[in-house]
Design a protein around this motif. Structure first.
Motif, mmCIF file in Angstrom:
data_model
loop_
_atom_site.group_PDB
_atom_site.id
_atom_site.type_symbol
_atom_site.label_atom_id
_atom_site.label_comp_id
_atom_site.label_asym_id
_atom_site.label_seq_id
_atom_site.Cartn_x
_atom_site.Cartn_y
_atom_site.Cartn_z
ATOM 1 N N VAL A 75 37.357 31.791 85.453
ATOM 2 C CA VAL A 75 36.172 31.403 84.682
ATOM 3 C C VAL A 75 36.630 30.525 83.520
ATOM 4 C CG1 VAL A 75 34.220 32.195 83.289
ATOM 5 C CG2 VAL A 75 34.911 33.472 85.326
ATOM 6 N N VAL A 76 36.058 29.328 83.440
ATOM 7 C CA VAL A 76 36.437 28.382 82.389
ATOM 8 C C VAL A 76 35.205 28.023 81.557
ATOM 9 C CG1 VAL A 76 38.377 27.424 83.662
ATOM 10 C CG2 VAL A 76 36.105 26.432 83.954
ATOM 11 N N THR A 77 35.435 27.553 80.348
ATOM 12 C CA THR A 77 34.341 27.154 79.454
ATOM 13 C C THR A 77 34.682 25.784 78.866
ATOM 14 O OG1 THR A 77 33.983 29.481 78.885
ATOM 15 C CG2 THR A 77 32.889 27.841 77.503
ATOM 16 N N PRO A 78 34.376 24.712 79.586
ATOM 17 C CA PRO A 78 34.652 23.378 79.052
ATOM 18 C C PRO A 78 33.752 23.076 77.860
ATOM 19 C CG PRO A 78 33.354 23.207 81.054
ATOM 20 C CD PRO A 78 33.730 24.650 80.914
ATOM 21 N N GLN A 79 34.275 22.398 76.866
ATOM 22 C CA GLN A 79 33.522 22.105 75.654
ATOM 23 C C GLN A 79 32.660 20.849 75.838
ATOM 24 O OE1 GLN A 79 33.426 24.170 72.852
ATOM 25 N NE2 GLN A 79 34.425 25.431 74.414
ATOM 26 N N PRO A 80 31.428 20.864 75.322
ATOM 27 C CA PRO A 80 30.595 19.657 75.383
ATOM 28 C C PRO A 80 31.158 18.568 74.470
ATOM 29 C CG PRO A 80 29.530 21.332 74.053
ATOM 30 C CD PRO A 80 30.732 21.981 74.656
ATOM 31 N N LYS A 81 30.723 17.350 74.702
ATOM 32 C CA LYS A 81 31.137 16.236 73.878
ATOM 33 C C LYS A 81 30.306 16.181 72.592
ATOM 34 C CE LYS A 81 32.961 13.043 77.354
ATOM 35 N NZ LYS A 81 34.259 12.818 76.678
ATOM 36 N N PRO A 89 24.903 20.642 73.098
ATOM 37 C CA PRO A 89 24.420 21.936 73.598
ATOM 38 C C PRO A 89 25.491 23.016 73.454
ATOM 39 C CG PRO A 89 25.117 20.558 75.421
ATOM 40 C CD PRO A 89 25.261 19.714 74.185
ATOM 41 N N GLN A 90 25.096 24.259 73.734
ATOM 42 C CA GLN A 90 26.045 25.362 73.746
ATOM 43 C C GLN A 90 26.975 25.218 74.952
ATOM 44 O OE1 GLN A 90 26.430 27.957 71.541
ATOM 45 N NE2 GLN A 90 24.911 26.998 70.208
ATOM 46 N N ALA A 91 28.226 25.615 74.770
ATOM 47 C CA ALA A 91 29.188 25.549 75.861
ATOM 48 C C ALA A 91 28.794 26.521 76.974
ATOM 49 C CB ALA A 91 30.580 25.870 75.347
ATOM 50 N N LYS A 92 29.017 26.106 78.215
ATOM 51 C CA LYS A 92 28.686 26.924 79.387
ATOM 52 C C LYS A 92 29.964 27.362 80.105
ATOM 53 C CE LYS A 92 24.361 24.465 80.448
ATOM 54 N NZ LYS A 92 23.648 23.688 81.497
ATOM 55 N N SER A 93 29.886 28.518 80.757
ATOM 56 C CA SER A 93 30.997 29.009 81.558
ATOM 57 C C SER A 93 30.781 28.673 83.023
ATOM 58 C CB SER A 93 31.169 30.518 81.385
ATOM 59 O OG SER A 93 31.542 30.825 80.051
ATOM 60 N N LEU A 94 31.880 28.510 83.742
ATOM 61 C CA LEU A 94 31.837 28.108 85.146
ATOM 62 C C LEU A 94 32.971 28.788 85.892
ATOM 63 C CD1 LEU A 94 31.080 25.978 87.493
ATOM 64 C CD2 LEU A 94 32.919 24.613 86.514
ATOM 65 N N THR A 95 32.696 29.253 87.104
ATOM 66 C CA THR A 95 33.751 29.749 87.988
ATOM 67 C C THR A 95 34.307 28.585 88.790
ATOM 68 O OG1 THR A 95 32.735 31.942 88.171
ATOM 69 C CG2 THR A 95 34.310 31.318 89.871
ATOM 70 N N LYS A 105 26.759 20.916 83.867
ATOM 71 C CA LYS A 105 25.935 19.811 83.371
ATOM 72 C C LYS A 105 25.510 20.109 81.939
ATOM 73 C CE LYS A 105 24.175 18.525 87.936
ATOM 74 N NZ LYS A 105 22.974 18.231 88.757
ATOM 75 N N TYR A 106 25.826 19.176 81.046
ATOM 76 C CA TYR A 106 25.447 19.318 79.647
ATOM 77 C C TYR A 106 24.359 18.296 79.303
ATOM 78 C CZ TYR A 106 29.320 22.459 78.518
ATOM 79 O OH TYR A 106 30.163 23.538 78.439
#
Length: 208
Positions: A75-81, A89-95, A105-106
């Motif tokens: 599970v990763v949480t890439p940071q928005p630009k 937006p708030q950062a989202k988690s992804l598998t 998608k941000y």
């Protein structure tokens, strides 16, 4: 196996006992279990969308698409630009999916800023407008009795920057401001004065 590296055969499903292959086929059936190690270079995609100026729809910023890599099934949480004039937006988690098809998608909403038009020496109430980032700025129409509007105290940009703005009006006195000169003649009884005639004149506002 997509997203994994093969790590050997084992005799048990718990993958604790490696299987040693005999030189020739034994006279019994044998079941062996494959061990898989997740790869640490599995790709996933981060996409960015900016809100349009004239509606609530969002436009895909294709040039800013990110292809990142991490461990399969983690599970990763890439940071928005951070975009000037847009709210992040708030950062989202992804598998991280084994086949590399994971996508985050941000969506970045367009910020609004205030423009204050101050009448300056006219001493009226300032006029405050809100404009979205990069929206065309429409200036307030100012008027002041006896004066002509000259300009704002600094140049007015064509579109709204990513900051609040204040503009102060500059005025010039008009040269044709009307005034009266009234002439009074004392009455014959010496008890008062009577208006004889009025002169209608013009001059520069606030000038003696």
């Amino acid at each position: 196996k997509a997203g994994y590296d093969f790590a050997g055969w084992y005799t048990d499903s718990a993958l604790t006992k490696p299987y040693v292959f005999p030189a020739t086929m034994p006279n019994t059936d044998t079941v062996v279990y494959a061990k898989w190690t997740p790869r640490n270079d599995t790709p996933y995609t981060v996409e960015h969308y900016q809100q349009n100026l004239n509606n609530d729809l969002y436009t895909f910023v294709e040039s800013d698409t990110q292809i990142l890599h991490d461990t399969t099934d983690s599970v990763v949480t890439p940071q928005p630009k951070v975009y000037e004039g847009f709210a992040s937006p708030q950062a989202k988690s992804l598998t991280v999916l084994p086949d590399g098809s994971g996508v985050v998608k941000y969506y970045y909403s367009r910020r609004s800023y205030t423009v204050t038009f101050d009448p300056g020496e006219a001493r009226g109430e300032p006029v405050v407008y809100q404009f979205k980032y990069r929206q065309t700025i429409t200036a307030s129409q100012m008027s002041r009795k006896g004066f002509t509007f000259v300009s704002w105290d600094k140049p007015l940009p064509d579109t709204m920057p990513a900051s609040n703005l204040t503009f102060v009006a500059k005025w010039n006195p008009t040269k044709d401001t009307p005034y009266l000169v009234e002439h009074y003649i004392q009455n014959t009884a010496g008890t008062g004065y009577v208006l004889s005639h009025i002169e209608h004149k013009t001059g520069s506002t606030n000038q003696e």
